[in-house]
Structures are given as C-alpha cells and as structure tokens.
Scaffold this active site. Structure first.
Site, PDB file in Angstrom:
ATOM      1  CG  HIS A 279      -2.016  -1.173   0.999  1.00  0.00           C
ATOM      2  ND1 HIS A 279      -3.140  -0.910   1.920  1.00  0.00           N
ATOM      3  CD2 HIS A 279      -2.055  -2.084   0.032  1.00  0.00           C
ATOM      4  CE1 HIS A 279      -4.027  -2.102   1.577  1.00  0.00           C
ATOM      5  NE2 HIS A 279      -3.480  -2.772   0.490  1.00  0.00           N
ATOM      6  CD  GLU A 281      -2.223   4.242   3.161  1.00  0.00           C
ATOM      7  OE1 GLU A 281      -3.373   4.237   3.165  1.00  0.00           O
ATOM      8  OE2 GLU A 281      -1.698   3.265   2.206  1.00  0.00           O
ATOM      9  CB  CYS A 306      -6.966  -0.483   4.533  1.00  0.00           C
ATOM     10  SG  CYS A 306      -5.074  -1.125   4.569  1.00  0.00           S
ATOM     11  CB  CYS A 309      -2.256   0.974   6.117  1.00  0.00           C
ATOM     12  SG  CYS A 309      -1.600   0.549   4.510  1.00  0.00           S
TER      13      CYS A 309
END
Length: 364
Positions: A279, A281, A306, A309
């Site tokens: 992801h 992040e 999410c 994360c």
C-alpha cells in the site's frame, strides 16, 4: 486579488463580474478600444466608452490602453480587489498568471440557454438602449445583432474556436469553471454566494492543499489494478517521503499481471492474504524509516488508510493522518487511531474545476 473572467457568448461573464463588484467590493477594469479587449456587443451589452468611465477614486483609474498598463496598475494596488473580463489572448493570460494574486474563472452555458439570453438582451437593448443598466455602445464598436440561431451558432463558434482570437484556450486553463444555467439574476447570485470564490486556497494552496496535491500526484505513478493511492509523510511542513501502491521491487508490476488478486477484480477486503501489492502508506513509511519520522509527523493520503495500514501507522509514531476520500474500512481505522491517540481528519478543498451551479445549490 485580481480575478479574470472568460467564457462563451452570453454565458454570464459580465454578470459574474458585477456580482463581485456588488457583493465583494471588487472594481471592474477594462481595456480601451483597440487594445485587444473583448468585443462586447456579442454579449448584448457593451463596455462603457471612454467618456462614460468613472474614476475609482481621485488617483485610480479603471480603463487602460494596454494589458501591460492594466497589470502594472493592479500590481501596485494588489491588496485591493479587481476584476476584468478583458483577456484578449493566451499571451496576456500568461502575463497575468505570473502574479500570485491572479485567479482565472471561466463561465459557460448550453448553447440553447445562451441563445435565449442573447435574444432577451437584444430585446432589452431595443427597448432601453440607453438605460443605466445597459451602457451605450462605444462609437466604432457597434455591430448588427444576429437574428437566427444558425447565425448565433456561427458567432459563438468564431468566438470560441478562432485559431487566433478564440476563447476556448483561455477557458481550458481556468482554475474555476462555472456552468451557468441559472434562470434569474437572484438565483445566480444565490448560488455564487455558496461557492466561496474568494477562498485564498485558490491563489496559494494551504499546507493541507499542498501536501494532498503531492499525495494525489504520487498516486498517478501507481499501476495497481484495483485502486490508485498516493501518500506523503511530512514533519515540520517538510516532505520526508512519498509512496504509492504497487508490487515490490523486482516483481512484475500489478498492471502487467504481477498481482493475481488485484487482476482478478475481487471486492474491497477480499483475498487480501494473496495480494502482492504494497500500500501507498506502507511504501512511504518504509521509505522514511522510524528514525526520520519521530514525534509530530503527519501522513497525508488521498484515500483513508485501511485497517492493516492503520496499525503500522500507529506503530511508527505518526501523530496525525489527513485523508481526502473515504474507504470501506474508515470506521475500523478511526477506532484504531482513536485508541492510539492518532488524530484523523478529512480534508475537503474548495471546489475547483468544472462546477455546475445547479448542482452546487442542490448539495450545499
């Protein structure tokens, strides 16, 4: 502040300029005859002639022989509010946009709406050609009105698409692009009042706008088949790292079939255990490292993180998360951040781009 307004025939350029004058203390500025100012007859209302112009004050003027003179004047008085509908070319627009206090607004409307307005204005001119609300045509700048829809279409096409003087290149560069289908002056003024046109973020982005724009730019590098996401980590208003989602180094890109889960089109939250994409992040946090983050770091992401994360964000010590768009796990993520003492907030910038005034009224 200096606002320029461009647009199609009878879309409402001068009406919006008048709104700024009447309701926000702007003064309208004009280019004199022969200086490249817009041919005003096509809107059914001409700009004032040199003899009818009134002074803003004893030492200020509102008509200028050239765009350079107009810009020099505005630059010396930039703390005041100015508006013009006279932007004769892209070269002049380039000159105006170099100033940090300039904002370009365009206005358009459906052709049939503009044709009806044109007919109404021509009728008004015949009834009251010299009324206070409708200045007389400057000598040498009059032209016979068109009488058929076909002739109006030709006039409109020339105004927009002429290779030398067409307004379409100007319209395409506007920060705010208004679609004006308002049926009355009161309705138009009411909808304009809800747009916050004078928001300073449009002239110089706030830190939130700036960092969120960088996150959105990072997202454009993503080729994840499910969703593009970009992220920026900052501390003390300085960028520490950026990231976007995708497969790790050395693996085939997601957009080339590298992640079976994303390419299978599973819904949000399904098959995550088989997903090979990192992801945005995660990429930003890995790039920064815990030592560079420290206390007070802020994470900007164009999509709410999410749950997976969120726990990593907590672990590395991020103090605040700012996001733009929601995601399917916003509630779970908010709960994690709340317990860990991480501030979470959504950033909604002022509306730019194409704004349909009817819709802006419906959803305010």
């Amino acid at each position: 502040m200096f606002i320029g307004i461009c647009g199609s025939i009878c879309a409402g350029k001068r009406t919006i300029a008048r709104y700024l004058v009447d309701h926000h203390g702007f003064t309208q500025l004009y280019l004199g005859p022969g200086s490249g100012g817009e041919a005003n007859v096509v809107d059914g209302v001409a700009s004032p002639s040199s003899s009818s112009l009134s002074s803003v004050s004893s030492d200020l003027q509102d008509s200028f022989p050239t765009p350079d003179d107009l810009l020099e004047f505005v630059t010396k008085h930039w703390r005041m509010r100015w508006v013009t509908t006279d932007i004769p070319s892209e070269a002049v627009l380039d000159m105006y946009t170099r100033r940090p206090f300039f904002l370009l607004i365009s206005v358009d409307a459906p052709l049939t709406v503009r044709w009806r307005r044109y007919q109404a204005r021509q009728k008004h001119l015949l009834i009251q050609p010299y009324s206070n609300s409708t200045p007389s045509f400057p000598s040498g700048n009059s032209a016979p009105p068109v009488e058929t829809l076909e002739a109006f279409v030709a006039l409109s096409d020339a105004h927009l698409y002429d290779p030398t003087t067409g307004a379409n290149p100007l319209i395409s560069r506007a920060t705010v692009r208004l679609l004006n289908t308002s049926s009355s002056l009161a309705h138009l003024y009411a909808t304009l009042g809800k747009l916050d046109l004078l928001n300073p973020d449009r002239l110089r982005p706030s830190w939130d706008s700036y960092f969120m724009s960088l996150a959105s730019l990072a997202a454009q590098r993503s080729n994840c088949m499910k969703r593009r996401v970009g992220c920026v980590v900052v501390r003390d208003k300085r960028v520490i790292s950026t990231g976007y989602n995708g497969t790790p180094r050395g693996l085939q890109n997601c957009g080339e079939g590298g992640c079976g889960r994303c390419n299978a089109g599973h819904g949000s939250g399904h098959g995550l255990a088989t997903c090979l994409c990192i992801h945005a992040e995660e990429n930003a946090l890995l790039e920064a490292g815990r030592e560079r983050l420290r206390e007070g770091a802020v994470l900007y992401c164009d999509t709410c993180p999410c749950l997976t994360c969120s726990i990593k964000i907590v672990q590395v010590g991020i103090g605040e998360v700012v996001y733009s768009q929601g995601y399917s796990m916003d509630g779970e993520t908010a709960a994690v951040f709340r317990e860990a003492g991480v501030k979470l907030r959504q950033f909604v910038p002022p509306a730019n781009g194409l704004i349909h005034l009817e819709k802006s009224e419906m959803y305010t």
